[in-house]
Design a protein around this motif. Structure first.
Motif, PDB file in Angstrom:
ATOM      1  N   UNK A 120       0.803  -1.234   0.000  1.00  0.00           N
ATOM      2  CA  UNK A 120       0.000   0.000   0.000  1.00  0.00           C
ATOM      3  C   UNK A 120       0.836   1.285   0.000  1.00  0.00           C
ATOM      4  N   UNK A 121       2.096   1.233   0.459  1.00  0.00           N
ATOM      5  CA  UNK A 121       2.927   2.450   0.466  1.00  0.00           C
ATOM      6  C   UNK A 121       3.842   2.533  -0.746  1.00  0.00           C
ATOM      7  N   UNK A 122       3.950   1.459  -1.509  1.00  0.00           N
ATOM      8  CA  UNK A 122       4.819   1.476  -2.698  1.00  0.00           C
ATOM      9  C   UNK A 122       4.481   2.641  -3.638  1.00  0.00           C
ATOM     10  N   UNK A 123       3.196   2.923  -3.914  1.00  0.00           N
ATOM     11  CA  UNK A 123       2.884   4.067  -4.799  1.00  0.00           C
ATOM     12  C   UNK A 123       3.385   5.406  -4.262  1.00  0.00           C
ATOM     13  N   UNK A 174       7.200   9.749  -5.250  1.00  0.00           N
ATOM     14  CA  UNK A 174       8.349  10.546  -4.771  1.00  0.00           C
ATOM     15  C   UNK A 174       9.489  10.479  -5.765  1.00  0.00           C
ATOM     16  N   UNK A 175       9.778   9.287  -6.296  1.00  0.00           N
ATOM     17  CA  UNK A 175      10.886   9.127  -7.233  1.00  0.00           C
ATOM     18  C   UNK A 175      10.611   9.867  -8.546  1.00  0.00           C
ATOM     19  N   UNK A 233       7.209  14.466   1.818  1.00  0.00           N
ATOM     20  CA  UNK A 233       6.471  14.522   3.086  1.00  0.00           C
ATOM     21  C   UNK A 233       5.504  13.346   3.205  1.00  0.00           C
ATOM     22  N   UNK A 234       4.969  12.890   2.082  1.00  0.00           N
ATOM     23  CA  UNK A 234       4.111  11.705   2.089  1.00  0.00           C
ATOM     24  C   UNK A 234       4.900  10.470   2.514  1.00  0.00           C
ATOM     25  N   UNK A 235       6.142  10.350   2.039  1.00  0.00           N
ATOM     26  CA  UNK A 235       6.999   9.234   2.454  1.00  0.00           C
ATOM     27  C   UNK A 235       7.201   9.285   3.958  1.00  0.00           C
ATOM     28  N   UNK A 238      16.070   9.728  13.373  1.00  0.00           N
ATOM     29  CA  UNK A 238      15.309  10.961  13.618  1.00  0.00           C
ATOM     30  C   UNK A 238      14.988  11.685  12.328  1.00  0.00           C
ATOM     31  N   UNK A 239      15.948  11.750  11.443  1.00  0.00           N
ATOM     32  CA  UNK A 239      15.785  12.404  10.146  1.00  0.00           C
ATOM     33  C   UNK A 239      16.349  11.487   9.087  1.00  0.00           C
ATOM     34  N   UNK A 240      15.675  11.403   7.945  1.00  0.00           N
ATOM     35  CA  UNK A 240      16.208  10.581   6.870  1.00  0.00           C
ATOM     36  C   UNK A 240      15.648  11.034   5.533  1.00  0.00           C
ATOM     37  N   UNK A 241      16.411  10.728   4.508  1.00  0.00           N
ATOM     38  CA  UNK A 241      16.018  10.955   3.125  1.00  0.00           C
ATOM     39  C   UNK A 241      16.145   9.609   2.442  1.00  0.00           C
ATOM     40  N   UNK A 242      15.029   9.015   2.064  1.00  0.00           N
ATOM     41  CA  UNK A 242      14.965   7.645   1.566  1.00  0.00           C
ATOM     42  C   UNK A 242      14.284   7.599   0.213  1.00  0.00           C
ATOM     43  N   UNK A 243      14.899   6.876  -0.711  1.00  0.00           N
ATOM     44  CA  UNK A 243      14.313   6.659  -2.029  1.00  0.00           C
ATOM     45  C   UNK A 243      14.213   5.159  -2.265  1.00  0.00           C
ATOM     46  N   UNK A 244      13.158   4.737  -2.938  1.00  0.00           N
ATOM     47  CA  UNK A 244      12.971   3.333  -3.299  1.00  0.00           C
ATOM     48  C   UNK A 244      12.651   3.275  -4.784  1.00  0.00           C
TER      49      UNK A 244
END
Length: 126
Positions: free
Chosen positions: A42-45, A50-51, A74-76, A91-97
């Protein structure tokens, strides 16, 4: 906090979403193979959107495209918590999938001015 090993993603209720098995690092970035659970679907979209927004902002670099990426990211952050190999939330992160690949950078301490991002709950209750 370790750089390698197995990180994980959870939702804000502590439901496991994926394992992130680190395959490489190029400070400050870590790269991993994503091993999703069924709960990740459900979170993959959200990650796909984001990408797309990130790539558009890199290609055009207009204020509107950057703002669109910030909203998408922000949705991620509203959807997931990044957990380090020691079981502590970043605490803070920047993540891409992208498919079964993930890359991210993180900080141990929260930003002072990040009011739009929900606070990270410690799933261990600490």
């Amino acid at each position: 906090m370790g750089f390698g090993g197995c990180w994980s993603l959870q939702d804000h209720d502590g439901v496991p979403l994926a394992e992130l098995n680190v395959t490489d690092g190029d400070f400050p970035w870590l790269y991993a193979t994503l091993r999703p659970t069924e709960a990740f679907e459900p979170v993959r979209p959200i990650f796909e959107a984001e990408l797309r927004a990130l790539r558009a902002s890199e290609d055009g670099d207009t204020d509107g495209e950057v703002a669109a990426w910030e909203r998408a990211y922000l949705e991620v952050r509203a959807a997931v918590v990044l957990i380090d190999p020691d079981g502590k939330p970043a605490s803070e992160f920047l993540l891409h999938v992208d498919g079964d690949e993930a890359w991210w950078r993180w900080l141990d301490e929260p930003f002072d001015d990040d009011e739009d991002v929900p606070p990270v709950a410690d799933p261990a209750g600490a």
